[in-house]
Design a protein around this motif. Structure first.
Motif, short mmCIF file in Angstrom:
data_model
loop_
_atom_site.label_atom_id
_atom_site.label_comp_id
_atom_site.label_asym_id
_atom_site.label_seq_id
_atom_site.Cartn_x
_atom_site.Cartn_y
_atom_site.Cartn_z
N GLU A 1 -4.04 22.07 68.04
CA GLU A 1 -4.21 20.98 67.08
C GLU A 1 -5.36 20.07 67.51
O GLU A 1 -6.20 19.67 66.69
CB GLU A 1 -2.92 20.18 66.95
CG GLU A 1 -2.98 19.12 65.87
CD GLU A 1 -1.62 18.55 65.53
OE1 GLU A 1 -1.43 18.17 64.36
OE2 GLU A 1 -0.74 18.50 66.42
N SER B 1 1.87 18.61 64.23
CA SER B 1 2.01 18.39 62.79
C SER B 1 1.48 19.58 62.00
O SER B 1 1.35 19.50 60.77
CB SER B 1 1.26 17.13 62.37
OG SER B 1 -0.13 17.25 62.64
N SER C 1 8.17 21.85 66.00
CA SER C 1 8.31 20.87 64.92
C SER C 1 8.21 19.45 65.44
O SER C 1 7.85 18.53 64.70
CB SER C 1 9.65 21.08 64.19
OG SER C 1 10.74 20.65 64.99
N ASP D 1 9.30 19.86 57.66
CA ASP D 1 9.03 19.11 56.43
C ASP D 1 8.27 19.97 55.42
O ASP D 1 7.31 19.52 54.79
CB ASP D 1 8.25 17.84 56.75
CG ASP D 1 8.27 16.83 55.60
OD1 ASP D 1 9.21 16.89 54.78
OD2 ASP D 1 7.34 16.01 55.51
N ARG E 1 6.49 22.66 56.07
CA ARG E 1 5.28 23.29 56.61
C ARG E 1 5.61 24.60 57.33
O ARG E 1 5.10 24.89 58.41
CB ARG E 1 4.56 22.35 57.57
CG ARG E 1 3.98 21.11 56.88
CD ARG E 1 3.39 20.12 57.88
NE ARG E 1 4.42 19.40 58.60
CZ ARG E 1 4.75 19.61 59.87
NH1 ARG E 1 4.11 20.52 60.58
NH2 ARG E 1 5.70 18.89 60.45
#
Length: 318
Positions: free
Chosen positions: A26, A64, A60, A95, A97
């Motif tokens: 990320e 993100s 999770s 959420d 994803r």
């Protein structure tokens, strides 16, 4: 627009290492994650195989980014009703994803409960029925199903995301590609094969997403990187259906004795030449892939992420 993700290898790394790699991915600018789902590694040299659903729970909380299994087999080792519950919970934790990447599996992972390993045509039939079961359960209603391969009785998923989990189908041959186009929300494959993409689209895939995986071995010493790739992933160069039918890591090690270092060097991008890595990725974008997931072979993950953050990702087409 093409996106670039990172492919987490459960065969090589511990759960904690996978979570740390996701954080680094990320930070480096990758926009999504794949994670493999195996009971065994392909060989003992790889050395790991954590339970993917536990790792996804940790992911999770750690990042993100969207996450997808690449791929889960819902036909033998794990009943499709249980896979559906695991996928639905993962989607809630993330959420929304989360995507469920599935395929017809390998004997390496699926024979461990003692069942006979079916031929490819039967496995595809089982996969299609498994998808039917999972889609019913994702609705959050009570399901009873008595099919050719699976029985579900009075089952209901109480924890489900707002939207059903998307199911992408992994396929490596013409028939499997047509099945993917007909029943999948997207297509997964590990080669930049434009013909396979076209078969998927003609078979019902239309404009659905096409996602591909690419293994590389970054390192400042190209020859050392080639040796690392040959030591850890010679199995990727085995031909035909061997990957689907060999039952244990030791069988893969025996077969992989036929794979020479030159074969690996000719098929895996190794070293620190940015142009070589960019060219390997562009083969997927040129073939019509929407997302390309890159996996770094070996231990030097931080060096890889620094290299891609500064030298590769900024040069790739959006």
């Amino acid at each position: 627009m093409t996106e670039y993700g990172y492919f987490l290898s459960c065969e090589e790394h511990t759960p904690a290492a996978l979570v740390e790699q996701a954080r680094m991915a990320e930070q480096a600018g990758f926009t999504s994650l794949w994670i493999s789902d195996h009971f065994h590694p392909w060989n003992d040299e790889q050395g790991q195989s954590p339970f993917v659903w536990s790792v996804i729970g940790a992911l999770s909380e750690a990042v993100s980014l969207p996450v997808e299994t690449a791929v889960t087999c819902p036909i033998m080792r794990t009943h499709p009703a249980i896979v559906a519950q695991a996928a639905a919970t993962s989607a809630v934790l993330l959420d929304g994803r989360f995507r469920l990447g599935i395929g017809s599996g390998e004997a390496l992972n699926e024979h461990v409960l003692g069942g006979a390993w079916p031929e490819a045509a039967v496995r595809l039939e089982m996969l299609e029925e498994a998808v039917q079961v999972m889609r019913l359960l994702f609705q959050g209603k009570r399901v009873s199903h008595r099919g050719k391969y699976y029985t579900v009785e009075n089952a209901r998923l109480y924890t489900v995301p707002d939207e059903p989990v998307p199911i992408d189908i992994s396929a490596f041959g013409p028939i499997a590609g047509e099945v993917a186009g007909r029943i999948g929300d997207g297509f997964i494959t590990m080669a930049p094969d434009a013909d396979a993409v076209e078969r998927f689209r003609r078979g019902g895939g239309g404009s659905k997403s096409v996602r591909g995986g690419l293994k590389v071995c970054w390192g400042p010493d190209r020859e050392e990187a080639e040796r690392t790739a040959h030591r850890l992933w010679p199995n990727d160069q085995l031909p035909g259906e061997l990957a689907q039918i060999l039952p244990t890591p030791s069988h893969f090690e025996q077969a992989s004795r036929l794979v020479t270092p030159e074969m690996v060097a000719g098929n895996v991008t190794c070293g620190d030449d940015p142009d070589a890595h960019i060219t390997a990725i562009r083969a997927y974008t040129d073939a019509g892939f929407d997302t390309v997931y890159v996996n770094q072979i070996g231990a030097d993950q931080q060096g890889f992420f620094d290299f891609y953050r500064t030298k590769v990702l900024p040069e790739l087409p959006a």
